[in-house]
Design a protein around this motif. Structure first.
Motif, PDB file in Angstrom:
ATOM      1  N   THR A  44       0.812  -1.224   0.000  1.00 28.56           N
ATOM      2  CA  THR A  44       0.000   0.000   0.000  1.00 28.56           C
ATOM      3  C   THR A  44       0.843   1.270   0.000  1.00 28.56           C
ATOM      4  N   ASP A  45       2.153   1.136   0.190  1.00 28.36           N
ATOM      5  CA  ASP A  45       3.054   2.290   0.186  1.00 28.36           C
ATOM      6  C   ASP A  45       3.916   2.370  -1.077  1.00 28.36           C
ATOM      7  N   ILE A  46       3.571   1.569  -2.099  1.00 28.50           N
ATOM      8  CA  ILE A  46       4.330   1.565  -3.348  1.00 28.50           C
ATOM      9  C   ILE A  46       3.438   2.068  -4.472  1.00 28.50           C
ATOM     10  N   PHE A  47       3.907   3.082  -5.189  1.00 24.15           N
ATOM     11  CA  PHE A  47       3.130   3.691  -6.269  1.00 24.15           C
ATOM     12  C   PHE A  47       3.979   3.738  -7.536  1.00 24.15           C
ATOM     13  N   TRP A  48       3.449   3.145  -8.599  1.00 27.09           N
ATOM     14  CA  TRP A  48       4.086   3.153  -9.909  1.00 27.09           C
ATOM     15  C   TRP A  48       3.333   4.149 -10.782  1.00 27.09           C
ATOM     16  N   VAL A  49       3.992   5.228 -11.202  1.00 26.08           N
ATOM     17  CA  VAL A  49       3.391   6.257 -12.047  1.00 26.08           C
ATOM     18  C   VAL A  49       4.043   6.134 -13.426  1.00 26.08           C
ATOM     19  N   VAL A  50       3.259   5.675 -14.397  1.00 25.12           N
ATOM     20  CA  VAL A  50       3.814   5.319 -15.701  1.00 25.12           C
ATOM     21  C   VAL A  50       3.182   6.195 -16.784  1.00 25.12           C
ATOM     22  N   ASN A  51       4.012   6.866 -17.568  1.00 20.51           N
ATOM     23  CA  ASN A  51       3.529   7.787 -18.593  1.00 20.51           C
ATOM     24  C   ASN A  51       3.280   7.085 -19.925  1.00 20.51           C
ATOM     25  N   ASP A  52       2.756   5.886 -19.886  1.00 21.14           N
ATOM     26  CA  ASP A  52       2.354   5.158 -21.088  1.00 21.14           C
ATOM     27  C   ASP A  52       1.622   3.909 -20.622  1.00 21.14           C
ATOM     28  N   TYR A  53       2.039   2.734 -21.055  1.00 22.03           N
ATOM     29  CA  TYR A  53       1.325   1.501 -20.719  1.00 22.03           C
ATOM     30  C   TYR A  53       2.139   0.617 -19.777  1.00 22.03           C
ATOM     31  N   VAL A  54       1.461  -0.387 -19.206  1.00 26.30           N
ATOM     32  CA  VAL A  54       2.094  -1.369 -18.333  1.00 26.30           C
ATOM     33  C   VAL A  54       1.710  -2.756 -18.838  1.00 26.30           C
ATOM     34  N   GLU A  55       2.723  -3.607 -19.065  1.00 30.23           N
ATOM     35  CA  GLU A  55       2.481  -4.990 -19.464  1.00 30.23           C
ATOM     36  C   GLU A  55       3.190  -5.902 -18.469  1.00 30.23           C
ATOM     37  N   LEU A  56       2.408  -6.722 -17.755  1.00 28.11           N
ATOM     38  CA  LEU A  56       2.961  -7.658 -16.787  1.00 28.11           C
ATOM     39  C   LEU A  56       2.937  -9.044 -17.411  1.00 28.11           C
ATOM     40  N   GLY A  57       4.112  -9.632 -17.606  1.00 23.08           N
ATOM     41  CA  GLY A  57       4.213 -10.937 -18.229  1.00 23.08           C
ATOM     42  C   GLY A  57       3.635 -12.040 -17.359  1.00 23.08           C
ATOM     43  N   ALA A  58       3.348 -13.176 -17.977  1.00 18.80           N
ATOM     44  CA  ALA A  58       2.786 -14.330 -17.273  1.00 18.80           C
ATOM     45  C   ALA A  58       3.684 -14.729 -16.114  1.00 18.80           C
ATOM     46  N   GLY A  59       3.080 -14.996 -14.970  1.00 17.86           N
ATOM     47  CA  GLY A  59       3.830 -15.425 -13.800  1.00 17.86           C
ATOM     48  C   GLY A  59       4.486 -14.299 -13.024  1.00 17.86           C
ATOM     49  N   THR A  60       4.262 -13.044 -13.406  1.00 13.23           N
ATOM     50  CA  THR A  60       4.823 -11.902 -12.689  1.00 13.23           C
ATOM     51  C   THR A  60       4.087 -11.701 -11.368  1.00 13.23           C
ATOM     52  N   THR A  61       4.851 -11.447 -10.311  1.00 18.90           N
ATOM     53  CA  THR A  61       4.277 -11.070  -9.016  1.00 18.90           C
ATOM     54  C   THR A  61       4.631  -9.612  -8.805  1.00 18.90           C
ATOM     55  N   PHE A  62       3.619  -8.753  -8.822  1.00 21.80           N
ATOM     56  CA  PHE A  62       3.823  -7.304  -8.812  1.00 21.80           C
ATOM     57  C   PHE A  62       3.145  -6.715  -7.588  1.00 21.80           C
ATOM     58  N   GLU A  63       3.794  -5.787  -6.917  1.00 21.20           N
ATOM     59  CA  GLU A  63       3.261  -5.169  -5.702  1.00 21.20           C
ATOM     60  C   GLU A  63       3.087  -3.671  -5.908  1.00 21.20           C
ATOM     61  N   GLY A  64       2.037  -3.113  -5.342  1.00 16.10           N
ATOM     62  CA  GLY A  64       1.841  -1.676  -5.356  1.00 16.10           C
ATOM     63  C   GLY A  64       0.641  -1.250  -6.178  1.00 16.10           C
ATOM     64  N   THR A  65       0.438   0.048  -6.213  1.00 15.96           N
ATOM     65  CA  THR A  65      -0.633   0.673  -6.985  1.00 15.96           C
ATOM     66  C   THR A  65      -0.044   1.194  -8.287  1.00 15.96           C
ATOM     67  N   VAL A  66      -0.671   0.813  -9.408  1.00 11.61           N
ATOM     68  CA  VAL A  66      -0.174   1.215 -10.720  1.00 11.61           C
ATOM     69  C   VAL A  66      -1.099   2.281 -11.297  1.00 11.61           C
ATOM     70  N   MET A  67      -0.517   3.416 -11.678  1.00 11.45           N
ATOM     71  CA  MET A  67      -1.260   4.493 -12.328  1.00 11.45           C
ATOM     72  C   MET A  67      -0.609   4.733 -13.685  1.00 11.45           C
ATOM     73  N   THR A  68      -1.411   4.687 -14.745  1.00 11.50           N
ATOM     74  CA  THR A  68      -0.871   4.813 -16.085  1.00 11.50           C
ATOM     75  C   THR A  68      -1.743   5.729 -16.942  1.00 11.50           C
TER      76      THR A  68
END
Length: 72
Positions: free
Chosen positions: A38-62
């Motif tokens: 809850t304390d991790i923020f990903w701010v991305v100025n385009d797109y996000v692609e998470l590959g199969a089997g990826t374990t990703f933490e945080g809030t993603v804003m794109t």
């Protein structure tokens, strides 16, 4: 992103990317110490692609789209 990433310790983490983020399959974002998703923020100025089997933490804003592979 082709290798694992670790956040260690209490605090707010803001990752700002001027472009896209794409992970290969099986990449893991690890939390250690007192780091919490809850304390991790990903701010991305385009797109996000998470590959199969990826374990990703945080809030993603794109500004574009988020694509999630199977078992992510």
């Amino acid at each position: 992103m082709s290798s694992n990433m670790t956040f260690n310790g209490h605090g707010v983490y803001i990752i700002q990317l001027g472009s896209f983020i794409s992970t290969t399959g099986g990449v893991t974002v690890n939390l250690t110490g007192s780091a919490v998703w809850t304390d991790i923020f990903w701010v991305v100025n385009d797109y996000v692609e998470l590959g199969a089997g990826t374990t990703f933490e945080g809030t993603v804003m794109t500004t574009n789209y988020i694509s999630v592979g199977a078992s992510s």
